[in-house]
Design a protein around this motif. Structure first.
Motif, PDB file in Angstrom:
ATOM      1  N   MET A   1      40.715  34.951  51.005  1.00 14.85           N
ATOM      2  CA  MET A   1      41.117  35.901  52.039  1.00 14.85           C
ATOM      3  C   MET A   1      40.873  37.348  51.606  1.00 14.85           C
ATOM      4  SD  MET A   1      44.745  34.061  53.010  1.00 14.85           S
ATOM      5  CE  MET A   1      45.335  35.480  53.948  1.00 14.85           C
ATOM      6  N   LEU A   2      40.653  37.565  50.316  1.00 12.88           N
ATOM      7  CA  LEU A   2      40.454  38.929  49.818  1.00 12.88           C
ATOM      8  C   LEU A   2      39.087  39.457  50.220  1.00 12.88           C
ATOM      9  CD1 LEU A   2      41.912  38.672  46.186  1.00 12.88           C
ATOM     10  CD2 LEU A   2      43.091  39.339  48.285  1.00 12.88           C
ATOM     11  N   THR A   3      39.042  40.735  50.538  1.00 14.23           N
ATOM     12  CA  THR A   3      37.764  41.371  50.845  1.00 14.23           C
ATOM     13  C   THR A   3      37.009  41.607  49.539  1.00 14.23           C
ATOM     14  OG1 THR A   3      38.606  43.626  50.618  1.00 14.23           O
ATOM     15  CG2 THR A   3      38.864  42.565  52.783  1.00 14.23           C
ATOM     16  N   PRO A   4      35.702  41.895  49.606  1.00 13.10           N
ATOM     17  CA  PRO A   4      34.943  42.186  48.379  1.00 13.10           C
ATOM     18  C   PRO A   4      35.555  43.317  47.560  1.00 13.10           C
ATOM     19  CG  PRO A   4      33.444  41.791  50.189  1.00 13.10           C
ATOM     20  CD  PRO A   4      34.823  41.820  50.787  1.00 13.10           C
ATOM     21  N   GLN A   5      36.023  44.380  48.238  1.00 11.67           N
ATOM     22  CA  GLN A   5      36.630  45.495  47.516  1.00 11.67           C
ATOM     23  C   GLN A   5      37.935  45.079  46.859  1.00 11.67           C
ATOM     24  OE1 GLN A   5      35.223  48.072  46.566  1.00 11.67           O
ATOM     25  NE2 GLN A   5      36.124  50.011  47.218  1.00 11.67           N
ATOM     26  N   GLN A   6      38.716  44.248  47.554  1.00 11.01           N
ATOM     27  CA  GLN A   6      39.962  43.767  46.964  1.00 11.01           C
ATOM     28  C   GLN A   6      39.710  42.865  45.768  1.00 11.01           C
ATOM     29  OE1 GLN A   6      41.790  42.038  50.424  1.00 11.01           O
ATOM     30  NE2 GLN A   6      42.341  44.029  51.286  1.00 11.01           N
ATOM     31  N   LEU A   7      38.638  42.081  45.810  1.00 10.71           N
ATOM     32  CA  LEU A   7      38.271  41.263  44.656  1.00 10.71           C
ATOM     33  C   LEU A   7      37.915  42.139  43.470  1.00 10.71           C
ATOM     34  CD1 LEU A   7      36.119  38.361  46.170  1.00 10.71           C
ATOM     35  CD2 LEU A   7      38.245  38.124  44.882  1.00 10.71           C
ATOM     36  N   ARG A   8      37.224  43.245  43.739  1.00  9.33           N
ATOM     37  CA  ARG A   8      36.878  44.169  42.651  1.00  9.33           C
ATOM     38  C   ARG A   8      38.138  44.791  42.057  1.00  9.33           C
ATOM     39  NH1 ARG A   8      32.076  44.967  45.801  1.00  9.33           N
ATOM     40  NH2 ARG A   8      33.074  46.460  47.198  1.00  9.33           N
ATOM     41  N   VAL A   9      39.065  45.178  42.918  1.00  8.23           N
ATOM     42  CA  VAL A   9      40.317  45.763  42.434  1.00  8.23           C
ATOM     43  C   VAL A   9      41.088  44.736  41.613  1.00  8.23           C
ATOM     44  CG1 VAL A   9      42.565  46.672  43.128  1.00  8.23           C
ATOM     45  CG2 VAL A   9      40.494  47.445  44.303  1.00  8.23           C
ATOM     46  N   LEU A  10      41.151  43.494  42.096  1.00  9.98           N
ATOM     47  CA  LEU A  10      41.858  42.439  41.370  1.00  9.98           C
ATOM     48  C   LEU A  10      41.239  42.216  39.996  1.00  9.98           C
ATOM     49  CD1 LEU A  10      43.931  40.170  41.202  1.00  9.98           C
ATOM     50  CD2 LEU A  10      42.336  38.699  42.439  1.00  9.98           C
TER      51      LEU A  10
ATOM     52  N   VAL B   1      29.929  40.037  35.206  1.00 11.62           N
ATOM     53  CA  VAL B   1      31.128  39.373  35.730  1.00 11.62           C
ATOM     54  C   VAL B   1      31.743  38.519  34.625  1.00 11.62           C
ATOM     55  CG1 VAL B   1      30.369  39.286  38.140  1.00 11.62           C
ATOM     56  CG2 VAL B   1      29.768  37.419  36.590  1.00 11.62           C
ATOM     57  N   GLN B   2      32.964  38.056  34.894  1.00 12.83           N
ATOM     58  CA  GLN B   2      33.643  37.159  33.959  1.00 12.83           C
ATOM     59  C   GLN B   2      33.965  35.848  34.659  1.00 12.83           C
ATOM     60  OE1 GLN B   2      37.124  39.284  32.672  1.00 12.83           O
ATOM     61  NE2 GLN B   2      36.010  40.527  31.185  1.00 12.83           N
ATOM     62  N   GLY B   3      33.815  34.741  33.924  1.00  9.22           N
ATOM     63  CA  GLY B   3      34.190  33.447  34.475  1.00  9.22           C
ATOM     64  C   GLY B   3      33.522  33.148  35.804  1.00  9.22           C
ATOM     65  N   PHE B   4      34.353  32.795  36.778  1.00  3.76           N
ATOM     66  CA  PHE B   4      33.847  32.411  38.095  1.00  3.76           C
ATOM     67  C   PHE B   4      33.841  33.566  39.096  1.00  3.76           C
ATOM     68  CE2 PHE B   4      35.402  28.472  36.172  1.00  3.76           C
ATOM     69  CZ  PHE B   4      34.304  27.649  36.354  1.00  3.76           C
ATOM     70  N   ASP B   5      34.010  34.800  38.608  1.00  2.77           N
ATOM     71  CA  ASP B   5      34.087  35.940  39.523  1.00  2.77           C
ATOM     72  C   ASP B   5      32.835  36.077  40.385  1.00  2.77           C
ATOM     73  OD1 ASP B   5      36.566  36.520  38.585  1.00  2.77           O
ATOM     74  OD2 ASP B   5      35.963  38.204  37.325  1.00  2.77           O
TER      75      ASP B   5
ATOM     76  N   VAL C   1      47.966  38.788  38.301  1.00  2.19           N
ATOM     77  CA  VAL C   1      47.057  38.527  37.183  1.00  2.19           C
ATOM     78  C   VAL C   1      47.374  37.175  36.546  1.00  2.19           C
ATOM     79  CG1 VAL C   1      46.381  39.269  34.865  1.00  2.19           C
ATOM     80  CG2 VAL C   1      46.602  40.946  36.711  1.00  2.19           C
ATOM     81  N   ILE C   2      48.659  36.877  36.374  1.00  2.00           N
ATOM     82  CA  ILE C   2      49.069  35.611  35.760  1.00  2.00           C
ATOM     83  C   ILE C   2      48.630  34.431  36.625  1.00  2.00           C
ATOM     84  CG2 ILE C   2      51.058  34.166  35.187  1.00  2.00           C
ATOM     85  CD1 ILE C   2      52.504  36.734  34.318  1.00  2.00           C
TER      86      ILE C   2
ATOM     87  N   ARG D   1      43.010  42.734  36.283  1.00  2.00           N
ATOM     88  CA  ARG D   1      42.977  41.735  35.218  1.00  2.00           C
ATOM     89  C   ARG D   1      42.516  42.347  33.902  1.00  2.00           C
ATOM     90  NH1 ARG D   1      39.041  37.504  37.293  1.00  2.00           N
ATOM     91  NH2 ARG D   1      39.496  36.527  35.296  1.00  2.00           N
ATOM     92  N   GLN D   2      41.763  43.429  33.995  1.00  2.00           N
ATOM     93  CA  GLN D   2      41.304  44.120  32.790  1.00  2.00           C
ATOM     94  C   GLN D   2      42.335  45.128  32.286  1.00  2.00           C
ATOM     95  OE1 GLN D   2      37.273  45.712  33.309  1.00  2.00           O
ATOM     96  NE2 GLN D   2      36.888  44.131  34.833  1.00  2.00           N
ATOM     97  N   GLY D   3      43.479  45.208  32.979  1.00  2.00           N
ATOM     98  CA  GLY D   3      44.547  46.109  32.558  1.00  2.00           C
ATOM     99  C   GLY D   3      44.359  47.551  32.976  1.00  2.00           C
ATOM    100  N   MET D   4      43.499  47.798  33.936  1.00  2.00           N
ATOM    101  CA  MET D   4      43.214  49.171  34.356  1.00  2.00           C
ATOM    102  C   MET D   4      44.328  49.709  35.238  1.00  2.00           C
ATOM    103  SD  MET D   4      39.105  48.795  35.096  1.00  2.00           S
ATOM    104  CE  MET D   4      38.882  50.518  35.546  1.00  2.00           C
TER     105      MET D   4
END
Length: 227
Positions: free
Chosen positions: A157-166, A67-71, A209-210, A170-173
């Motif tokens: 409010m984001l689901t676990p899957q939405q957090l993964r997508v976010l 993970v990165q940072g506080f993820d 992302v910003i 952020r990684q530019g994918m």
């Protein structure tokens, strides 16, 4: 909370064997009859929690390889909001401590503390209080505090899957790359992205992302060489 009699259960999450051993020793000093389970990554810890959520406290190293940072902390707070999570870190900057607490950490313990101090901090959190270093003083609220608090609330409010997508955004994918990584269709990814934008109240993936990068405090991360 633990469902195995009155035995307190602890989840130790650290990728360094020596420090996992140090945490094990400190927990044992605080709770001689405590049951301890160890994980070497966020992914492994989430699997353990999925199999058995009967833990009373998680001790999480802020510097984890997957993970990165506080993820990592955000994933735990989103998926298991009832589980107290104490951050263990080699970084002692008050700004980092404040960030961790703003994301819902139940405490922050520097790795430099003595074993007895670590044990006492664990007892403090188990008794329902928040444990922070003695030198820590919360910063006075600034003009952006309300906005930050609102963004943190929206992230929750984001689901676990939405957090993964976010995180992948952020990684530019691209959507097709995210779909490949998650083994889902691009239509599903687009739906996740739309929900992320709606919940964060932004109008583009770039804006999302910003906004989230403001919470990461990128300059602080670079100053300390990352977590």
């Amino acid at each position: 909370m633990s469902t195995v009699g009155d035995t307190a259960r602890f989840l130790i999450i650290d990728d360094h064997p020596l420090f996992r051993e140090a945490l094990h020793s400190a927990v044992q000093a605080a709770y001689p009859d405590g049951d301890m389970v160890e994980a070497r990554s966020i992914g492994e810890a989430l699997e353990l929690l999925s199999a058995s959520s009967a833990f009373d406290l998680a001790l999480l190293d802020l510097t984890m390889p997957d993970v990165q940072g506080f993820d990592g902390l955000l994933q735990f707070r989103t998926r298991y909001p009832w589980l107290p999570v104490v951050i263990i870190s080699g970084h002692e900057d008050p700004k980092i401590i404040g960030e961790a607490l703003s994301y819902g950490a139940a405490g922050f313990i520097p790795k430099s503390v003595r074993k007895d101090e670590l044990a006492e901090a664990i007892r403090t959190v188990m008794e329902g209080a928040i444990s922070v270093p003695k030198y820590y003083q919360a910063a006075a609220p600034d003009a952006g505090s309300a906005d930050r608090a609102e963004l943190v609330r929206r992230l929750a409010m984001l689901t676990p899957q939405q957090l993964r997508v976010l995180n992948m955004l952020r990684q530019g994918m691209l959507n097709k790359q995210i779909a490949y990584e998650l083994q889902v269709g691009e239509t599903t990814v687009k739906a996740h992205v739309s929900e992320i934008l709606r919940k964060l109240n932004v109008y583009s993936r770039t804006q999302a992302v910003i906004e989230v990068s403001k919470l990461d405090n990128a300059e602080l991360f670079r100053e300390h060489g990352g977590f």
